[in-house]
Design a protein around this motif. Structure first.
Motif, mmCIF file in Angstrom:
data_model
loop_
_atom_site.group_PDB
_atom_site.id
_atom_site.type_symbol
_atom_site.label_atom_id
_atom_site.label_comp_id
_atom_site.label_asym_id
_atom_site.label_seq_id
_atom_site.Cartn_x
_atom_site.Cartn_y
_atom_site.Cartn_z
ATOM 1 N N LYS A 295 -12.966 -4.104 7.120
ATOM 2 C CA LYS A 295 -11.490 -4.549 7.517
ATOM 3 C C LYS A 295 -10.741 -3.779 6.667
ATOM 4 O O LYS A 295 -10.967 -3.151 5.583
ATOM 5 N N ILE A 296 -9.452 -3.368 7.447
ATOM 6 C CA ILE A 296 -8.282 -2.865 6.869
ATOM 7 C C ILE A 296 -7.926 -3.679 5.454
ATOM 8 O O ILE A 296 -7.743 -4.609 5.348
ATOM 9 N N ASP A 297 -7.915 -2.863 4.565
ATOM 10 C CA ASP A 297 -7.527 -3.659 3.032
ATOM 11 C C ASP A 297 -5.799 -3.653 2.996
ATOM 12 O O ASP A 297 -5.151 -2.649 2.563
ATOM 13 N N ARG A 298 -5.387 -4.852 3.427
ATOM 14 C CA ARG A 298 -3.920 -4.844 3.299
ATOM 15 C C ARG A 298 -3.375 -4.752 2.091
ATOM 16 O O ARG A 298 -2.039 -4.064 1.999
ATOM 17 N N ASN A 299 -4.134 -5.180 0.988
ATOM 18 C CA ASN A 299 -3.590 -5.155 -0.456
ATOM 19 C C ASN A 299 -3.184 -3.537 -0.782
ATOM 20 O O ASN A 299 -2.400 -3.520 -1.485
ATOM 21 N N LYS A 300 -3.932 -2.832 -0.257
ATOM 22 C CA LYS A 300 -3.881 -1.329 -0.750
ATOM 23 C C LYS A 300 -2.911 -0.509 -0.044
ATOM 24 O O LYS A 300 -2.630 0.686 -0.433
ATOM 25 N N LEU A 301 -2.321 -1.287 1.102
ATOM 26 C CA LEU A 301 -1.061 -0.541 1.894
ATOM 27 C C LEU A 301 0.096 -0.787 1.062
ATOM 28 O O LEU A 301 0.604 -1.921 1.179
ATOM 29 N N VAL A 302 0.824 0.260 0.468
ATOM 30 C CA VAL A 302 1.906 0.040 -0.105
ATOM 31 C C VAL A 302 2.934 1.220 0.537
ATOM 32 O O VAL A 302 2.515 2.252 0.766
ATOM 33 N N ARG A 303 4.168 0.958 0.122
ATOM 34 C CA ARG A 303 5.001 1.577 0.538
ATOM 35 C C ARG A 303 5.048 3.419 -0.159
ATOM 36 O O ARG A 303 4.699 3.142 -1.311
ATOM 37 N N GLY A 304 5.284 4.418 0.760
ATOM 38 C CA GLY A 304 4.890 5.440 0.092
ATOM 39 C C GLY A 304 3.476 6.351 0.183
ATOM 40 O O GLY A 304 3.284 7.114 -0.618
#
Length: 412
Positions: A295-304
């Protein structure tokens, strides 16, 4: 009149024989609002915490007739408390009562209010939201609907005379949120808020956070899944994830190979969603970070995460100073001289703070309109240089006219 709190903000003062002062559309910056409050003699102010954080940094409180400030619709954290009681202008607010209010639309807007004191700073969290108002009841329950003791975090349920009947033509959602629970052998109809809260030692309620995919951004309760679904319905979008970061919404997208641009996605999304649901910034993802289960790891999605490493870095003294201001406001370090402030996550509240800091640091008349017309660091640096340049009194004739025309292009 487009949001729930407008009912109490407009009607209650009128019912009490008071006048209602509505902020003009062009009064957006904290300094301008304080001047307007002084000029109109406002004595009662209702403002969301995000904007109050900016307003407390402005001087002039002692020259107003303010007696009560109510803030609600979002978390009233210790950062705001510290600014109110210990900030540079704290002495100007002596004698002004500060209240933290709480209440969802389903319970007719406000269900509790708490007068905030400096003691709230000792909690190291958020200010209490107080005790339920008359004819309103609060219960903290676990997942099975059982009452929880003082100090234990659970879901806040609200009941009372002002409880709504349900959602118009949404039977499934009504059945999920408006339920009957048994407390002390008495069956009670309640609204399950989805808010996590607990009772403190003083018998007051403390808001802890949300337990589902709803978030509060600038006072609005938002379902992230609703925005993600709307994004995925836009032409060219193959995947979308929306996160709430620093009082704003940030969208991560993957696009198809038909040369769809982020600008096209933004324009299409704006036709389907109201303004408060639109993300502050958009970012394209070529390879999604995944969890072990795929699944998409939302925690690793950060701005930039997808910043262009070839973008030009700020180089001049003014550009570097602006980069430092941007980094502090946006909470990110990877900022190029050509990045657009609003595409990097800047929203209207952050824009007012940026314009104010530029005015103070560079001593120029940099307005909010200037920011919208010059959204990048390099554009802002050029404008600051122009505003800082001394007027050459020796210019005459056509040269003077040309100088005036150059200034008029910025419409300052």
């Amino acid at each position: 009149m487009s949001f729930d709190a407008s009912l109490s903000q407009l009607l209650l003062p009128l019912c009490a024989g008071a006048a209602v002062v509505i902020r003009p559309d062009d009064v957006t910056e904290p300094e301008a609002l304080m001047e307007y409050i002084q000029a109109t003699g406002v004595s009662f102010l209702h403002v969301v915490p995000a904007y109050l954080k900016q307003l407390v940094a402005v001087s002039g409180w002692q020259d107003s007739r303010l007696r009560i400030v109510v803030s609600g619709g979002d978390v009233f954290d210790t950062g705001l408390l510290d600014s109110w009681f210990n900030g540079d202008n704290a002495s100007e607010r002596e004698g002004i009562a500060l209240y933290n209010s709480y209440g969802p639309t389903e319970i007719v807007i406000t269900s509790s209010s708490h007068r905030v004191s400096v003691k709230a700073l000792e909690s190291k969290g958020s200010a209490p939201i107080g005790k339920p108002l008359a004819n309103t009841s609060y219960w903290i329950v676990d997942a099975q609907g059982q009452l929880l003791p003082q100090g234990v975090v659970g879901e806040l349920c609200i009941g009372g005379d002002s409880l709504a009947e349900g959602y118009w033509q949404r039977e499934a959602q009504t059945a999920e949120r408006f339920v009957e629970l048994r407390f002390n052998n008495t069956l009670q109809r309640v609204y399950r808020t989805g808010d996590r809260a607990k009772w403190n030692d003083a018998g007051e309620l403390v808001f802890v956070g949300r337990q589902d995919n709803q978030v509060k951004v600038r006072g609005y309760r938002i379902e992230l899944g609703e925005i993600e679904a709307a994004l995925k319905a836009c032409q060219g979008v193959t995947e979308a994830v929306v996160k709430a970061e620093d009082d704003g919404l940030w969208a991560f997208l993957s696009l198809d190979e038909n040369r769809t641009t982020l600008t096209q996605v933004e324009e299409e999304l704006a036709t389907h969603l109201p303004g408060y649901l639109l993300p502050s910034g958009f970012e394209t993802i070529t390879e999604w970070p995944l969890t072990a289960s795929g699944k998409i790891d939302r925690n690793k999605l950060v701005r930039g995460i997808s910043s262009d490493s070839d973008a030009r870095a700020p180089s001049t003294e003014i550009e570097l100073a602006l980069q430092a201001i941007w980094a502090e406001l946006l909470k990110i370090d990877a900022i190029s001289a050509t990045d657009n402030f609003f595409n990097m996550g800047g929203h209207s509240l952050l824009a007012t703070r940026l314009a104010s800091q530029i005015r103070r640091q560079f001593n120029v008349e940099f307005t909010l309109k200037s920011l919208f017309e010059s959204p990048s660091i390099e554009e802002q640096a050029r404008l600051i240089e122009l505003l800082s340049a001394p007027v050459n009194a020796s210019n005459s004739g056509d040269d003077a006219v040309n100088d005036a025309e150059d200034m008029e292009e910025f419409e300052l």
